[in-house]
Design an enzyme around this catalytic site. Structure first.
Site, short mmCIF file in Angstrom:
data_model
loop_
_atom_site.label_atom_id
_atom_site.label_comp_id
_atom_site.label_asym_id
_atom_site.label_seq_id
_atom_site.Cartn_x
_atom_site.Cartn_y
_atom_site.Cartn_z
N GLY A 18 33.50 36.55 38.01
CA GLY A 18 34.23 37.52 37.18
C GLY A 18 35.33 36.83 36.39
O GLY A 18 36.02 35.96 36.91
N ARG A 79 26.90 34.06 35.98
CA ARG A 79 26.42 34.21 37.37
C ARG A 79 25.00 33.64 37.39
O ARG A 79 24.18 34.01 36.56
CB ARG A 79 26.43 35.68 37.78
CG ARG A 79 27.85 36.22 37.91
CD ARG A 79 27.93 37.51 38.72
NE ARG A 79 29.29 37.74 39.15
CZ ARG A 79 30.15 38.55 38.52
NH1 ARG A 79 29.79 39.18 37.43
NH2 ARG A 79 31.37 38.70 38.99
N SER A 80 24.74 32.76 38.33
CA SER A 80 23.45 32.08 38.35
C SER A 80 22.75 32.25 39.69
O SER A 80 23.11 31.60 40.67
CB SER A 80 23.66 30.59 38.06
OG SER A 80 22.50 29.87 38.37
N GLY A 109 36.12 32.95 41.72
CA GLY A 109 36.37 33.73 42.93
C GLY A 109 35.67 33.14 44.14
O GLY A 109 35.15 32.01 44.07
N ASP A 110 35.60 33.90 45.24
CA ASP A 110 35.08 33.32 46.48
C ASP A 110 33.59 32.96 46.39
O ASP A 110 33.16 32.00 47.02
CB ASP A 110 35.40 34.18 47.70
CG ASP A 110 34.98 35.61 47.54
OD1 ASP A 110 34.51 35.97 46.44
OD2 ASP A 110 35.11 36.38 48.50
N THR A 133 40.80 35.71 39.86
CA THR A 133 40.15 37.02 39.97
C THR A 133 41.22 38.11 39.91
O THR A 133 42.29 37.95 40.51
CB THR A 133 39.32 37.18 41.27
OG1 THR A 133 39.11 38.58 41.51
CG2 THR A 133 40.02 36.61 42.48
N ASP A 135 41.11 40.80 41.39
CA ASP A 135 41.15 41.56 42.65
C ASP A 135 42.14 41.05 43.69
O ASP A 135 42.44 41.75 44.65
CB ASP A 135 39.75 41.58 43.29
CG ASP A 135 38.79 42.45 42.50
OD1 ASP A 135 39.24 43.46 41.96
OD2 ASP A 135 37.60 42.10 42.41
N ASP A 137 41.75 39.14 46.10
CA ASP A 137 41.23 39.26 47.47
C ASP A 137 40.69 37.94 48.01
O ASP A 137 39.68 37.92 48.72
CB ASP A 137 40.15 40.34 47.52
CG ASP A 137 39.00 40.04 46.57
OD1 ASP A 137 39.15 39.16 45.70
OD2 ASP A 137 37.94 40.68 46.70
N ARG A 179 36.13 46.73 44.08
CA ARG A 179 34.91 47.16 44.75
C ARG A 179 35.10 47.12 46.26
O ARG A 179 34.83 48.09 46.95
CB ARG A 179 33.77 46.23 44.32
CG ARG A 179 32.45 46.86 44.47
CD ARG A 179 31.41 46.15 43.67
NE ARG A 179 31.43 46.55 42.28
CZ ARG A 179 30.63 46.04 41.35
NH1 ARG A 179 29.78 45.10 41.65
NH2 ARG A 179 30.69 46.47 40.11
N GLY A 193 54.10 55.39 41.36
CA GLY A 193 54.59 56.62 41.99
C GLY A 193 53.49 57.60 42.38
O GLY A 193 53.68 58.82 42.32
N GLU A 195 50.93 59.91 44.56
CA GLU A 195 51.08 60.71 45.79
C GLU A 195 50.18 60.18 46.91
O GLU A 195 50.53 60.23 48.08
CB GLU A 195 50.69 62.17 45.52
CG GLU A 195 51.84 63.07 45.14
CD GLU A 195 52.40 62.75 43.76
OE1 GLU A 195 51.68 62.13 42.96
OE2 GLU A 195 53.56 63.11 43.50
N SER A 223 53.32 68.21 39.06
CA SER A 223 52.18 67.36 38.71
C SER A 223 52.05 66.24 39.75
O SER A 223 53.05 65.87 40.37
CB SER A 223 52.36 66.76 37.32
OG SER A 223 53.46 65.88 37.32
P1 ADP Z 1 33.14 35.24 42.05
O1 ADP Z 1 33.28 33.76 41.99
O2 ADP Z 1 33.99 35.94 41.04
O3 ADP Z 1 33.27 35.76 43.46
P2 ADP Z 1 30.23 35.61 42.24
O4 ADP Z 1 30.26 36.07 43.65
O5 ADP Z 1 29.35 36.35 41.28
O6 ADP Z 1 31.67 35.59 41.55
O7 ADP Z 1 29.78 34.07 42.25
C1 ADP Z 1 29.60 33.33 41.06
C2 ADP Z 1 28.42 32.41 41.18
O8 ADP Z 1 28.66 31.49 42.25
C3 ADP Z 1 27.10 33.06 41.53
O9 ADP Z 1 26.42 33.61 40.41
C4 ADP Z 1 26.33 31.91 42.13
O10 ADP Z 1 25.74 31.12 41.13
C5 ADP Z 1 27.41 31.11 42.85
N1 ADP Z 1 27.43 31.46 44.29
C6 ADP Z 1 27.91 32.57 44.87
N2 ADP Z 1 27.73 32.57 46.21
C7 ADP Z 1 27.07 31.41 46.48
C8 ADP Z 1 26.56 30.81 47.69
N3 ADP Z 1 26.69 31.40 48.88
N4 ADP Z 1 25.94 29.61 47.57
C9 ADP Z 1 25.80 29.01 46.37
N5 ADP Z 1 26.25 29.53 45.21
C10 ADP Z 1 26.88 30.70 45.26
#
Ligand code: ADP
Length: 329
Positions: A18, A79-80, A109-110, A133, A135, A137, A179, A193, A195, A223
């Site tokens: 992302g 994303r691959s 991200g993770d 990211t 998020d 997180d 998410r 602020g 509720e 409101s």
């Molecule tokens: P983010 O990095 O924002 O968490 P994604 O979870 O979509 O985004 O991960 C980005 C890309 O990193 C994926 O499209 C994939 O190519 C690669 N990736 C994610 N998880 C793994 C994994 N467990 N092993 C190898 N590549 C991964």
């Protein structure tokens, strides 16, 4: 913490997963600190997609002009699914070798870090991660690049909605991104602020929210604003409005903020964080550290092993929600 001994001359930088505002400031820092340290820096386009397709090009100091203030990522992201398989990663590693890339900085991200971890374990490509990211997180870092911008964008929208809610004596439900994570919801809920705040980690209910709204009305409030994280299915705001209507007959207007939270010019805090993290990533590689992520602990930058980042989750703090509940009375 993993270390490597070979001398590095050329590094690659990519953004993956992302996008988040501030990624450009991180790329700029990697390129300019790298070149200041006599490294050559190459940009890999579209994250792992570009690594698979050999879209790897040299970057110069001037390519970084005028990008610190821009949201998104000039390297594009991607994303691959192919990279998730060992054969895909072997192909990516081969392209890195052909381009004489000695080490990588991964801004993402993770998921992206799990990929980077695999690249190190299977092909010994040294990688340092920079958490980007909206998020917030990611385990091992108090703050991620893009979060501050995203909460300020959401907050601006909530302030506007508050004006109309107050003018019409209305109940509004504002749905923000997140998410699996309630960081954005809990932070903008407190700052705006609200509720009541619904997050994936939280344990509030429509009944509790209605009790709060009714108590407010009894005290003269006209409101109210409820914040919800999108959760697994965007549109949760409409489900909440339906539930409120069924249980109380109250009419709630719904506003889904959506992708505007990902874009826009990064805040000063995000530009500074991204610049510091990008510089620290290059520094770590030059010192021979790899398979780590640069994180923050308070104001301090820290190095966190990527296996730990990949294995652990980071949940948003419920105490912010309890405080928001008290302050919105
Ligand atoms: P983010 O990095 O924002 O968490 P994604 O979870 O979509 O985004 O991960 C980005 C890309 O990193 C994926 O499209 C994939 O190519 C690669 N990736 C994610 N998880 C793994 C994994 N467990 N092993 C190898 N590549 C991964």
């Amino acid at each position: 913490m993993a270390q490597f001994s070979q001398k590095i001359k050329r590094i690659g930088v990519y953004t993956s997963g992302g996008d988040a505002p501030g990624m450009n400031a991180a790329i700029r820092a990697v390129v300019r600190v790298g070149i200041a340290q006599n490294l050559e820096v190459y940009g890999i386009h579209n994250g792992y997609v570009g690594m698979m397709e050999n879209k790897i090009y040299p970057l110069q100091l001037r390519d970084m002009a005028n990008i610190i203030q821009r949201g998104g990522t000039i390297l594009k992201t991607g994303r691959s699914p192919e990279f998730m398989k060992p054969e895909g990663r072997a192909k990516a590693a081969q392209h890195l070798k052909e381009n004489n890339i000695d080490a990588l900085v991964c801004i993402g991200g993770d998921g992206s870090f799990r990929g980077a971890n695999a690249l190190w374990e299977e092909h010994q490509v040294p990688v340092v991660g920079v958490p980007g990211t909206i998020d917030n997180d990611i385990y091992g870092s108090d703050k991620t690049i893009g979060f501050d911008t995203a909460i300020n964008t959401a907050l601006e929208a909530i302030d506007r909605i508050r004006d109309t809610a107050a003018s019409h004596d209305r109940l509004f439900i504002v749905e923000v991104m997140g998410r699996n994570s309630g960081f954005i919801a809990s932070h903008v809920g407190l700052a705006g602020g609200a509720e009541e705040i619904f997050t994936p980690e939280g344990n509030t209910s429509v009944e509790k929210a209605l009790d709060r709204i009714r108590d407010g009305i009894a005290r003269g409030k006209t409101s109210s604003i409820l914040i919800t994280a999108e959760g697994q299915k965007p549109g949760r705001g409409y489900d909440l409005a339906d539930a409120i209507r069924k249980k109380s007959g109250m009419d709630a207007k719904v506003s889904i903020l959506g992708h505007q939270q990902r874009g826009g010019s990064p805040t000063a805090a995000d530009r500074i964080l991204a610049s510091r993290m990008g510089a620290a990533a290059v520094d770590s590689l030059l010192k021979g550290f790899c398979n780590i992520m640069i994180g923050t602990e308070g104001e301090r930058l820290v190095q966190v092993p990527l296996e730990l980042v990949a294995k652990n989750e980071r949940k948003s703090q419920l105490d912010l929600i309890s405080l928001a509940n008290i302050l919105a009375t």
